[in-house]
Design a protein around this motif. Sequence first.
Motif, PDB file in Angstrom:
ATOM      1  N   PHE A 106     -32.336  -5.387 -38.466  1.00  0.00           N
ATOM      2  CA  PHE A 106     -31.330  -4.834 -37.787  1.00  0.00           C
ATOM      3  C   PHE A 106     -31.631  -4.298 -36.501  1.00  0.00           C
ATOM      4  N   GLU A 107     -32.651  -3.476 -36.464  1.00  0.00           N
ATOM      5  CA  GLU A 107     -33.194  -3.030 -35.057  1.00  0.00           C
ATOM      6  C   GLU A 107     -33.591  -4.137 -34.276  1.00  0.00           C
ATOM      7  N   GLU A 108     -34.035  -5.230 -34.814  1.00  0.00           N
ATOM      8  CA  GLU A 108     -34.317  -6.355 -33.773  1.00  0.00           C
ATOM      9  C   GLU A 108     -33.238  -7.111 -33.243  1.00  0.00           C
ATOM     10  N   LEU A 109     -32.174  -7.146 -34.064  1.00  0.00           N
ATOM     11  CA  LEU A 109     -30.901  -7.495 -33.703  1.00  0.00           C
ATOM     12  C   LEU A 109     -30.246  -6.771 -32.476  1.00  0.00           C
ATOM     13  N   VAL A 110     -30.435  -5.369 -32.638  1.00  0.00           N
ATOM     14  CA  VAL A 110     -29.703  -4.495 -31.583  1.00  0.00           C
ATOM     15  C   VAL A 110     -30.284  -4.474 -30.298  1.00  0.00           C
ATOM     16  N   ILE A 111     -31.748  -4.746 -30.408  1.00  0.00           N
ATOM     17  CA  ILE A 111     -32.409  -4.883 -29.085  1.00  0.00           C
ATOM     18  C   ILE A 111     -32.306  -6.468 -28.642  1.00  0.00           C
ATOM     19  N   SER A 112     -32.148  -7.216 -29.417  1.00  0.00           N
ATOM     20  CA  SER A 112     -31.753  -8.740 -28.605  1.00  0.00           C
ATOM     21  C   SER A 112     -30.414  -8.538 -28.144  1.00  0.00           C
ATOM     22  N   ALA A 113     -29.397  -7.664 -28.639  1.00  0.00           N
ATOM     23  CA  ALA A 113     -28.283  -7.712 -27.787  1.00  0.00           C
ATOM     24  C   ALA A 113     -28.240  -6.850 -26.631  1.00  0.00           C
ATOM     25  N   GLY A 114     -29.217  -6.341 -26.338  1.00  0.00           N
ATOM     26  CA  GLY A 114     -29.406  -5.572 -24.885  1.00  0.00           C
ATOM     27  C   GLY A 114     -29.052  -4.165 -25.176  1.00  0.00           C
ATOM     28  N   ALA A 115     -28.909  -3.702 -26.484  1.00  0.00           N
ATOM     29  CA  ALA A 115     -28.668  -2.297 -26.769  1.00  0.00           C
ATOM     30  C   ALA A 115     -29.903  -1.336 -26.767  1.00  0.00           C
ATOM     31  N   ASN A 116     -29.760  -0.033 -26.632  1.00  0.00           N
ATOM     32  CA  ASN A 116     -30.934   0.768 -26.734  1.00  0.00           C
ATOM     33  C   ASN A 116     -30.750   1.726 -27.864  1.00  0.00           C
ATOM     34  N   PRO A 117     -31.472   1.116 -29.029  1.00  0.00           N
ATOM     35  CA  PRO A 117     -31.109   2.120 -30.228  1.00  0.00           C
ATOM     36  C   PRO A 117     -32.004   3.412 -29.989  1.00  0.00           C
ATOM     37  N   LEU A 118     -30.994   4.662 -30.350  1.00  0.00           N
ATOM     38  CA  LEU A 118     -31.536   5.911 -29.969  1.00  0.00           C
ATOM     39  C   LEU A 118     -32.082   6.520 -31.412  1.00  0.00           C
ATOM     40  N   VAL A 119     -31.242   6.280 -32.447  1.00  0.00           N
ATOM     41  CA  VAL A 119     -31.694   6.817 -33.657  1.00  0.00           C
ATOM     42  C   VAL A 119     -31.084   6.101 -35.091  1.00  0.00           C
ATOM     43  N   LEU A 120     -31.830   5.832 -36.038  1.00  0.00           N
ATOM     44  CA  LEU A 120     -31.391   5.286 -37.195  1.00  0.00           C
ATOM     45  C   LEU A 120     -30.898   6.073 -38.130  1.00  0.00           C
ATOM     46  N   ILE A 121     -29.685   6.012 -38.829  1.00  0.00           N
ATOM     47  CA  ILE A 121     -29.244   7.121 -39.745  1.00  0.00           C
ATOM     48  C   ILE A 121     -29.121   6.073 -41.078  1.00  0.00           C
ATOM     49  N   THR A 122     -30.018   6.608 -42.022  1.00  0.00           N
ATOM     50  CA  THR A 122     -29.796   5.819 -43.260  1.00  0.00           C
ATOM     51  C   THR A 122     -29.300   6.669 -44.577  1.00  0.00           C
ATOM     52  N   GLY A 123     -28.866   6.065 -45.501  1.00  0.00           N
ATOM     53  CA  GLY A 123     -28.285   6.477 -46.819  1.00  0.00           C
ATOM     54  C   GLY A 123     -28.272   5.575 -47.820  1.00  0.00           C
TER      55      GLY A 123
END
Length: 437
Positions: free
Chosen positions: A31-48
């Motif tokens: 999922f993080e790789e997808l976000v980076i590939s989309a050009g977004a800047n992931p700031l924090v990952l919230i899990t549950g």
Amino acid sequence: MLFDRAQAGDLAVLVHIDFPEGDDREDPREFEELVISAGANPLVLITGVRSVPDPKLFVGSGKVAEIKQAVIDTHADVVLFNHALRPSQERNLERELECRVLDRTGLILDIFAQRARTHEGKLQVELAQLNYQSTRLVRGWTHLERQKGGIGLRGPGETQLESDRRLLQARINSIQNRLKKVEKQRDQSRRSRTRSDTPTVSLVGYTNAGKSTLFNYLTEAEVYAADQMFATLDPTLRKLHVSDLGPVILADTVGFIRHLPHRLVDAFKATLQETIEADLLLHVIDAASNERDHNIEQVETVLTEIGAEQVPILEIYNKIDLMEHAEPSIERNSDGTPRRVWVSARTGHGTELIGRAIAEILGEEIFDQQIRISPAEGQLRALFFAKKAVLNESYADNGDILLHVRLQQKDMLQVLTQAGVETTRFVPAPEKEFYEH
């Protein structure tokens, strides 16, 4: 164009929820790789962790509060969910979080929109996006629920929402008609290749397995390749000469991913037709990936979805340069047929084994022996050299030419016929079968 939202940005809060889904689970690293590939800047990952999604907000009210606080603290522009959300859930989450919300399907569609380069690819992506957005018009401007009114427009009229849906459907129909024309052009190209008896080999595999890198190495093409998800989208075809087989058409297609949205599968059917009608599939696998076995299963699932499960498959275990004690090799089935090839597309180690394996799978019986022809049969000699089939040439005491020839049986028969030589002189006629009645 369809939604009245805050100005778009690339600062993202990521949300991943673990469900007891077994094979249907999502991978937070992917999922993080997808976000980076989309050009977004992931700031924090919230899990549950949840047993089932909440029907209203997908997550519980406490998790919504945690996500909202993260949005405030990081000044995020968008919240990305590693799951497929219903339109009503997206609408409710946007109202609670006061920022844009995008699910996994929307994220993948956004990546595809960035990667499309050809006219066909752009049409396919737009079709998938419109089909996706058509179910989400309910989230639009507040005036979408108002009746048109005013002088000359009083009466039942038409809601803005209905008008937008009608315009959207008209655009979808237009794109579908244009894609049908492109599909006919592809069908004509495939029929031409079939008439010329040129086999097609299609590269398939999980996204970022190294398909395009391998394609570039084998064909000396310049297809864009990068260490990211869906680096290439549009199909590329190149001619590749394979020893002992001759020319083949090598096709590089879009990479697969777990839970590939059905809208994309439907929109890209024309492109994936190259995979369905291929003579052989090269399933490129990231041999160094921890998710290797699961990724293989996901690719096989997509191949079944598009109707390509009956096409012969040769597995290409790529990236052996990232593994210890891995060497280029060919693994075979119990009947001796190549099943798996271990290579490194980045360094080129073992890539010559791919051509050898393809020739064994697609090739027919090989004619490999020394023949004697007279000096007067210069045309026959020239045809063998034109086919690049002569391994060695020498001369007998009486002046006859001794040629060590290696080529496919069908090509041997073609050369003999073209030179006007009786085929049974070098190739024995097949034995006739007799049946008792």
